[in-house]
Motif scaffolding. Structure first.
Motif, PDB file in Angstrom:
ATOM      1  N   UNK A   1      35.906  54.967  31.330  1.00 36.23           N
ATOM      2  CA  UNK A   1      36.850  53.933  31.709  1.00 36.23           C
ATOM      3  C   UNK A   1      36.513  52.598  31.046  1.00 36.23           C
ATOM      4  N   UNK A   2      35.224  52.266  30.923  1.00 37.32           N
ATOM      5  CA  UNK A   2      34.826  50.990  30.339  1.00 37.32           C
ATOM      6  C   UNK A   2      35.312  50.871  28.897  1.00 37.32           C
ATOM      7  N   UNK A   3      35.311  51.974  28.145  1.00 35.24           N
ATOM      8  CA  UNK A   3      35.813  51.945  26.768  1.00 35.24           C
ATOM      9  C   UNK A   3      37.301  51.620  26.734  1.00 35.24           C
ATOM     10  N   UNK A   4      38.056  52.187  27.659  1.00 34.62           N
ATOM     11  CA  UNK A   4      39.490  51.895  27.716  1.00 34.62           C
ATOM     12  C   UNK A   4      39.738  50.434  28.076  1.00 34.62           C
ATOM     13  N   UNK A   5      38.946  49.901  29.003  1.00 32.35           N
ATOM     14  CA  UNK A   5      39.123  48.502  29.400  1.00 32.35           C
ATOM     15  C   UNK A   5      38.785  47.556  28.249  1.00 32.35           C
ATOM     16  N   UNK A   6      37.818  47.908  27.437  1.00 34.49           N
ATOM     17  CA  UNK A   6      37.454  47.076  26.294  1.00 34.49           C
ATOM     18  C   UNK A   6      38.603  46.999  25.285  1.00 34.49           C
ATOM     19  N   UNK A   7      39.462  48.010  25.268  1.00 35.97           N
ATOM     20  CA  UNK A   7      40.588  48.047  24.335  1.00 35.97           C
ATOM     21  C   UNK A   7      41.844  47.365  24.887  1.00 35.97           C
ATOM     22  N   UNK A   8      41.801  46.878  26.111  1.00 33.06           N
ATOM     23  CA  UNK A   8      42.973  46.231  26.687  1.00 33.06           C
ATOM     24  C   UNK A   8      43.346  44.983  25.902  1.00 33.06           C
ATOM     25  N   UNK A   9      44.625  44.857  25.611  1.00 36.24           N
ATOM     26  CA  UNK A   9      45.157  43.626  25.031  1.00 36.24           C
ATOM     27  C   UNK A   9      45.370  42.601  26.141  1.00 36.24           C
ATOM     28  N   UNK A  10      45.770  43.099  27.303  1.00 44.05           N
ATOM     29  CA  UNK A  10      45.940  42.256  28.491  1.00 44.05           C
ATOM     30  C   UNK A  10      45.886  43.166  29.712  1.00 44.05           C
ATOM     31  N   UNK A  11      45.651  42.518  30.861  1.00 49.01           N
ATOM     32  CA  UNK A  11      45.612  43.288  32.105  1.00 49.01           C
ATOM     33  C   UNK A  11      45.987  42.388  33.270  1.00 49.01           C
ATOM     34  N   UNK A  12      46.357  43.042  34.366  1.00 51.54           N
ATOM     35  CA  UNK A  12      46.615  42.336  35.615  1.00 51.54           C
ATOM     36  C   UNK A  12      45.784  43.009  36.693  1.00 51.54           C
TER      37      UNK A  12
END
Length: 93
Positions: A1-12
């Motif tokens: 999951x941490x790898x996916x979060x590092x790739x976020x362009x934006x999040x809420x």
């Protein structure tokens, strides 16, 4: 999951507080993020126990702990959703 979060362009994030069976207030922190390919990811980031008296400062501190532990940058945060209770909205100190 941490790898996916590092790739976020934006999040809420979405925040919800509730009391468990042992009478402990818990803050649930959920995330929804999108990457460059517009892939949306939704996850529960954490369930943080809180003191009996809860202020907006307590909530912010717990969210900060979650962000720090996961390496989430505040600069990519684009929205916050709460359940509109006074401590979540900062109406009560």
């Amino acid at each position: 999951m941490t790898d996916r979060m590092a790739a976020f362009e934006s999040f809420s994030i979405a925040l919800d507080e509730s009391t468990d069976l042992s009478d402990t207030v818990q803050l649930a922190v959920f995330i929804r993020g999108v990457d460059k390919k517009f892939t949306v990811t939704k996850e529960l980031l954490g369930l943080q126990p809180l003191k009996r008296t809860i202020t907006e400062e307590d909530i912010l501190n717990e969210v900060q702990k979650v962000f720090t532990s996961l390496g989430l940058p505040w600069s990519k945060l684009v929205g916050v959703c709460t359940d509109s209770v006074p401590s979540m909205d900062g109406l009560r100190k």
